[in-house]
Design a protein around this motif. Structure first.
Motif, PDB file in Angstrom:
ATOM      1  N   VAL A   7       0.867  -1.173   0.000  1.00 29.43           N
ATOM      2  CA  VAL A   7       0.000   0.000   0.000  1.00 29.43           C
ATOM      3  C   VAL A   7       0.907   1.226   0.000  1.00 29.43           C
ATOM      4  O   VAL A   7       1.907   1.262   0.707  1.00 29.43           O
ATOM      5  CB  VAL A   7      -0.907   0.003   1.254  1.00 29.43           C
ATOM      6  CG1 VAL A   7      -1.817   1.207   1.273  1.00 29.43           C
ATOM      7  CG2 VAL A   7      -1.724  -1.268   1.326  1.00 29.43           C
ATOM      8  N   SER A   8       0.506   2.217  -0.770  1.00 31.37           N
ATOM      9  CA  SER A   8       1.324   3.428  -0.821  1.00 31.37           C
ATOM     10  C   SER A   8       1.235   4.176   0.505  1.00 31.37           C
ATOM     11  O   SER A   8       0.306   3.992   1.292  1.00 31.37           O
ATOM     12  CB  SER A   8       0.868   4.334  -1.970  1.00 31.37           C
ATOM     13  OG  SER A   8      -0.405   4.864  -1.691  1.00 31.37           O
ATOM     14  N   THR A   9       2.180   5.040   0.728  1.00 32.36           N
ATOM     15  CA  THR A   9       2.219   5.817   1.964  1.00 32.36           C
ATOM     16  C   THR A   9       1.006   6.730   2.080  1.00 32.36           C
ATOM     17  O   THR A   9       0.448   6.894   3.173  1.00 32.36           O
ATOM     18  CB  THR A   9       3.512   6.658   2.003  1.00 32.36           C
ATOM     19  OG1 THR A   9       4.623   5.793   1.841  1.00 32.36           O
ATOM     20  CG2 THR A   9       3.647   7.397   3.318  1.00 32.36           C
ATOM     21  N   ALA A  10       0.577   7.295   0.974  1.00 24.61           N
ATOM     22  CA  ALA A  10      -0.584   8.191   1.000  1.00 24.61           C
ATOM     23  C   ALA A  10      -1.852   7.444   1.391  1.00 24.61           C
ATOM     24  O   ALA A  10      -2.669   7.953   2.182  1.00 24.61           O
ATOM     25  CB  ALA A  10      -0.757   8.844  -0.365  1.00 24.61           C
ATOM     26  N   VAL A  11      -2.037   6.261   0.878  1.00 22.24           N
ATOM     27  CA  VAL A  11      -3.233   5.474   1.212  1.00 22.24           C
ATOM     28  C   VAL A  11      -3.200   5.049   2.682  1.00 22.24           C
ATOM     29  O   VAL A  11      -4.214   5.113   3.388  1.00 22.24           O
ATOM     30  CB  VAL A  11      -3.349   4.249   0.289  1.00 22.24           C
ATOM     31  CG1 VAL A  11      -4.448   3.313   0.742  1.00 22.24           C
ATOM     32  CG2 VAL A  11      -3.586   4.693  -1.150  1.00 22.24           C
TER      33      VAL A  11
END
Length: 61
Positions: free
Chosen positions: A29-33
């Motif tokens: 999962v991306s950091t933003a998500v």
């Protein structure tokens, strides 16, 4: 079917199925998500707490 017949059928190698197991791909999962989900969970908790306090104040009167 007797146990001997079942064993003979089970050891018959004429029709062997090949089953291949693969390791599951790790979830990325991306950091933003990840940050967004944490912030959203915190906001939902705050909203629930404020709503519960308001409801308790309303029911107390």
């Amino acid at each position: 079917m007797t146990a001997d017949e079942y064993y003979e059928d089970a050891t018959d190698d004429t029709e062997t199925d090949i089953v291949e197991w693969y390791a599951a791909r790790p979830v990325t999962v991306s950091t933003a998500v990840a940050t967004g989900s944490i912030v959203a969970a915190f906001a939902l908790g705050v909203l629930t707490a404020v709503g519960a306090l308001a409801l308790m104040g309303y029911m107390d009167d």
